[in-house]
Design a protein around this motif. Structure first.
Motif, PDB file in Angstrom:
ATOM      1  N   ASN A 143     -23.182  15.985 -13.610  1.00 41.26           N
ATOM      2  CA  ASN A 143     -24.009  16.711 -14.581  1.00 41.26           C
ATOM      3  C   ASN A 143     -25.451  16.872 -14.106  1.00 41.26           C
ATOM      4  O   ASN A 143     -26.291  17.412 -14.826  1.00 41.26           O
ATOM      5  N   VAL A 144     -25.739  16.420 -12.887  1.00 44.44           N
ATOM      6  CA  VAL A 144     -27.064  16.581 -12.293  1.00 44.44           C
ATOM      7  C   VAL A 144     -26.997  17.638 -11.197  1.00 44.44           C
ATOM      8  O   VAL A 144     -26.254  17.487 -10.222  1.00 44.44           O
ATOM      9  N   GLN A 145     -27.734  18.725 -11.366  1.00 45.35           N
ATOM     10  CA  GLN A 145     -27.836  19.760 -10.337  1.00 45.35           C
ATOM     11  C   GLN A 145     -29.152  19.577  -9.600  1.00 45.35           C
ATOM     12  O   GLN A 145     -30.221  19.716 -10.191  1.00 45.35           O
ATOM     13  N   LEU A 146     -29.060  19.245  -8.315  1.00 39.04           N
ATOM     14  CA  LEU A 146     -30.246  18.994  -7.509  1.00 39.04           C
ATOM     15  C   LEU A 146     -30.493  20.140  -6.540  1.00 39.04           C
ATOM     16  O   LEU A 146     -29.605  20.527  -5.774  1.00 39.04           O
ATOM     17  N   THR A 147     -31.700  20.684  -6.574  1.00 44.39           N
ATOM     18  CA  THR A 147     -32.139  21.701  -5.621  1.00 44.39           C
ATOM     19  C   THR A 147     -33.329  21.141  -4.859  1.00 44.39           C
ATOM     20  O   THR A 147     -34.270  20.637  -5.464  1.00 44.39           O
ATOM     21  N   ILE A 148     -33.264  21.190  -3.526  1.00 39.45           N
ATOM     22  CA  ILE A 148     -34.340  20.648  -2.697  1.00 39.45           C
ATOM     23  C   ILE A 148     -34.925  21.751  -1.828  1.00 39.45           C
ATOM     24  O   ILE A 148     -34.222  22.327  -0.992  1.00 39.45           O
ATOM     25  N   PHE A 149     -36.198  22.038  -2.016  1.00 33.39           N
ATOM     26  CA  PHE A 149     -36.949  22.919  -1.132  1.00 33.39           C
ATOM     27  C   PHE A 149     -37.737  22.028  -0.174  1.00 33.39           C
ATOM     28  O   PHE A 149     -38.459  21.133  -0.616  1.00 33.39           O
ATOM     29  N   VAL A 150     -37.601  22.257   1.118  1.00 32.06           N
ATOM     30  CA  VAL A 150     -38.304  21.418   2.094  1.00 32.06           C
ATOM     31  C   VAL A 150     -39.268  22.269   2.914  1.00 32.06           C
ATOM     32  O   VAL A 150     -38.997  23.427   3.223  1.00 32.06           O
ATOM     33  N   ALA A 151     -40.416  21.665   3.250  1.00 30.32           N
ATOM     34  CA  ALA A 151     -41.390  22.355   4.088  1.00 30.32           C
ATOM     35  C   ALA A 151     -40.969  22.312   5.551  1.00 30.32           C
ATOM     36  O   ALA A 151     -41.081  23.309   6.271  1.00 30.32           O
ATOM     37  N   ARG A 152     -40.484  21.150   5.983  1.00 32.42           N
ATOM     38  CA  ARG A 152     -40.079  20.965   7.377  1.00 32.42           C
ATOM     39  C   ARG A 152     -38.725  20.271   7.434  1.00 32.42           C
ATOM     40  O   ARG A 152     -38.385  19.488   6.544  1.00 32.42           O
ATOM     41  N   LEU A 153     -37.968  20.526   8.489  1.00 30.68           N
ATOM     42  CA  LEU A 153     -36.724  19.808   8.732  1.00 30.68           C
ATOM     43  C   LEU A 153     -37.038  18.580   9.572  1.00 30.68           C
ATOM     44  O   LEU A 153     -37.578  18.689  10.682  1.00 30.68           O
ATOM     45  N   TYR A 154     -36.688  17.406   9.041  1.00 28.41           N
ATOM     46  CA  TYR A 154     -36.966  16.149   9.717  1.00 28.41           C
ATOM     47  C   TYR A 154     -35.950  15.908  10.831  1.00 28.41           C
ATOM     48  O   TYR A 154     -34.751  15.822  10.598  1.00 28.41           O
ATOM     49  N   MET A 155     -36.424  15.831  12.065  1.00 34.19           N
ATOM     50  CA  MET A 155     -35.604  15.499  13.240  1.00 34.19           C
ATOM     51  C   MET A 155     -34.277  16.268  13.235  1.00 34.19           C
ATOM     52  O   MET A 155     -33.202  15.714  13.436  1.00 34.19           O
ATOM     53  N   TRP A 156     -34.366  17.577  13.030  1.00 31.00           N
ATOM     54  CA  TRP A 156     -33.183  18.397  12.811  1.00 31.00           C
ATOM     55  C   TRP A 156     -32.239  18.471  14.007  1.00 31.00           C
ATOM     56  O   TRP A 156     -31.065  18.834  13.867  1.00 31.00           O
ATOM     57  N   GLU A 158     -31.154  15.937  15.715  1.00 32.63           N
ATOM     58  CA  GLU A 158     -30.315  14.742  15.763  1.00 32.63           C
ATOM     59  C   GLU A 158     -28.988  14.978  15.040  1.00 32.63           C
ATOM     60  O   GLU A 158     -28.962  15.486  13.923  1.00 32.63           O
ATOM     61  N   ALA A 159     -27.887  14.573  15.673  1.00 36.70           N
ATOM     62  CA  ALA A 159     -26.556  14.807  15.113  1.00 36.70           C
ATOM     63  C   ALA A 159     -26.372  14.130  13.759  1.00 36.70           C
ATOM     64  O   ALA A 159     -25.785  14.704  12.836  1.00 36.70           O
ATOM     65  N   GLU A 160     -26.880  12.901  13.604  1.00 35.76           N
ATOM     66  CA  GLU A 160     -26.701  12.190  12.343  1.00 35.76           C
ATOM     67  C   GLU A 160     -27.508  12.835  11.219  1.00 35.76           C
ATOM     68  O   GLU A 160     -27.090  12.812  10.057  1.00 35.76           O
ATOM     69  N   ILE A 161     -28.646  13.435  11.559  1.00 30.20           N
ATOM     70  CA  ILE A 161     -29.435  14.147  10.556  1.00 30.20           C
ATOM     71  C   ILE A 161     -28.673  15.379  10.089  1.00 30.20           C
ATOM     72  O   ILE A 161     -28.585  15.666   8.887  1.00 30.20           O
ATOM     73  N   GLN A 162     -28.117  16.113  11.027  1.00 34.22           N
ATOM     74  CA  GLN A 162     -27.344  17.301  10.680  1.00 34.22           C
ATOM     75  C   GLN A 162     -26.137  16.952   9.818  1.00 34.22           C
ATOM     76  O   GLN A 162     -25.832  17.637   8.832  1.00 34.22           O
ATOM     77  N   GLN A 163     -25.459  15.872  10.177  1.00 37.71           N
ATOM     78  CA  GLN A 163     -24.301  15.434   9.396  1.00 37.71           C
ATOM     79  C   GLN A 163     -24.716  15.051   7.982  1.00 37.71           C
ATOM     80  O   GLN A 163     -24.023  15.373   7.012  1.00 37.71           O
ATOM     81  N   GLY A 164     -25.850  14.380   7.848  1.00 34.21           N
ATOM     82  CA  GLY A 164     -26.338  14.000   6.526  1.00 34.21           C
ATOM     83  C   GLY A 164     -26.657  15.205   5.660  1.00 34.21           C
ATOM     84  O   GLY A 164     -26.341  15.229   4.466  1.00 34.21           O
ATOM     85  N   LEU A 165     -27.281  16.228   6.253  1.00 33.12           N
ATOM     86  CA  LEU A 165     -27.602  17.438   5.501  1.00 33.12           C
ATOM     87  C   LEU A 165     -26.337  18.169   5.071  1.00 33.12           C
ATOM     88  O   LEU A 165     -26.257  18.690   3.956  1.00 33.12           O
ATOM     89  N   ARG A 166     -25.336  18.198   5.948  1.00 34.77           N
ATOM     90  CA  ARG A 166     -24.071  18.842   5.577  1.00 34.77           C
ATOM     91  C   ARG A 166     -23.378  18.070   4.463  1.00 34.77           C
ATOM     92  O   ARG A 166     -22.766  18.664   3.559  1.00 34.77           O
ATOM     93  N   LYS A 167     -23.452  16.757   4.510  1.00 34.64           N
ATOM     94  CA  LYS A 167     -22.850  15.941   3.456  1.00 34.64           C
ATOM     95  C   LYS A 167     -23.543  16.194   2.113  1.00 34.64           C
ATOM     96  O   LYS A 167     -22.890  16.310   1.077  1.00 34.64           O
ATOM     97  N   LEU A 168     -24.848  16.303   2.157  1.00 36.10           N
ATOM     98  CA  LEU A 168     -25.609  16.576   0.945  1.00 36.10           C
ATOM     99  C   LEU A 168     -25.279  17.957   0.392  1.00 36.10           C
ATOM    100  O   LEU A 168     -25.078  18.135  -0.815  1.00 36.10           O
ATOM    101  N   HIS A 169     -25.195  18.920   1.275  1.00 37.04           N
ATOM    102  CA  HIS A 169     -24.820  20.287   0.889  1.00 37.04           C
ATOM    103  C   HIS A 169     -23.419  20.302   0.295  1.00 37.04           C
ATOM    104  O   HIS A 169     -23.175  20.965  -0.732  1.00 37.04           O
ATOM    105  N   GLY A 170     -22.499  19.564   0.897  1.00 32.59           N
ATOM    106  CA  GLY A 170     -21.129  19.506   0.406  1.00 32.59           C
ATOM    107  C   GLY A 170     -21.011  18.864  -0.960  1.00 32.59           C
ATOM    108  O   GLY A 170     -20.050  19.123  -1.692  1.00 32.59           O
ATOM    109  N   ALA A 171     -21.983  18.023  -1.313  1.00 30.92           N
ATOM    110  CA  ALA A 171     -21.975  17.366  -2.614  1.00 30.92           C
ATOM    111  C   ALA A 171     -22.528  18.263  -3.719  1.00 30.92           C
ATOM    112  O   ALA A 171     -22.596  17.854  -4.880  1.00 30.92           O
ATOM    113  N   GLY A 172     -22.931  19.473  -3.354  1.00 34.47           N
ATOM    114  CA  GLY A 172     -23.410  20.422  -4.351  1.00 34.47           C
ATOM    115  C   GLY A 172     -24.908  20.603  -4.401  1.00 34.47           C
ATOM    116  O   GLY A 172     -25.405  21.384  -5.217  1.00 34.47           O
ATOM    117  N   CYS A 173     -25.643  19.895  -3.545  1.00 37.32           N
ATOM    118  CA  CYS A 173     -27.094  20.055  -3.522  1.00 37.32           C
ATOM    119  C   CYS A 173     -27.453  21.401  -2.909  1.00 37.32           C
ATOM    120  O   CYS A 173     -26.895  21.802  -1.879  1.00 37.32           O
TER     121      CYS A 173
END
Length: 222
Positions: A143-156, A158-173
């Motif tokens: 029931n929580v819809q999260l939208t994140i606007f970012v100014a910069r991509l942190y250490m984009w 790095e493979a683990e950073i990319q995987q984390g962002l995809r996981k977050l995106h997959g969760a509906g963020c």
């Protein structure tokens, strides 16, 4: 372009699952009580100094010296009544990051009978650990819809950073890159600007386009 800033490698996350036997807040209008994990050194306010915003949110290629995370938030709760709150969080990297401080100090409970629209404007995107924990939180609080606007991509890169962002995106963020309209909105909403209009720096649009392309590549090309 690449992130050159040096930040702590153990960017710890502190959004935990409820203890065994506690509700996840999804049914029967039960309340999800998030655990108390403080004390942390965080700064919470309504409007930040304009110099902080201009420096910390600048979407530059080389972000040396930007070791904090600034998170501007808006929370809209919808149910019998509609309530809205906003402000900003500044972390001191003393045990938690701004993403986690939001849930420990501001959004401390989630009523399963209500819906929440949460919007963040963050100086840099979450680290891998924070992204994974945020995805976990969204998974148990649909029931929580999260939208994140970012100014910069942190250490984009790095493979683990990319995987984390995809996981977050997959969760509906909803992950987005800040552009001129978002900068202008933040300037007028979260900054003590003393009546001055926001003046974009020369390469703001170019940098936003670059980061947007990189984010799209990360999210849609595993």
């Amino acid at each position: 372009m690449a992130e050159k800033e040096t930040e702590e490698n153990n960017k710890a996350a502190a959004i935990e699952k409820p203890a065994e036997g506690e509700t996840d807040g999804e049914a029967d209008g039960e309340k999800l009580e998030l655990p108390e994990l403080g004390p942390f050194e965080t700064i919470i306010g309504q409007r930040m100094p304009s110099l902080f915003f201009k420096f910390q949110f600048k979407n530059v290629e080389y972000s040396s010296g930007r070791h904090k995370t600034f998170l501007c938030y808006s929370v809209e709760k919808q149910g019998t009544d509609c309530e809205r709150s906003e402000g900003y969080v500044e972390d001191e990297h003393a045990g938690t990051h701004a993403e986690n401080a939001f849930f420990t100090d501001i959004f401390t409970e989630c009523d399963g009978s209500l819906s929440y629209s949460v919007i963040w404007y963050v100086s840099s995107s979450p680290c891998a650990v924070c992204a994974a924990k945020l995805a976990e939180y969204l998974g148990k609080c649909p029931n929580v819809q999260l939208t994140i606007f970012v100014a910069r991509l942190y250490m984009w890169e790095e493979a683990e950073i990319q995987q984390g962002l995809r996981k977050l995106h997959g969760a509906g963020c909803r992950l987005r890159i800040m552009k001129a309209p978002e900068y202008n909105y933040c300037w007028n909403t979260y900054v003590d600007n003393e009546g001055e209009a926001f003046v974009p720096w020369e390469d703001l649009q170019e940098s936003s386009t670059f980061y947007e392309e990189k984010l799209n590549e990360i999210l849609h090309h595993a």
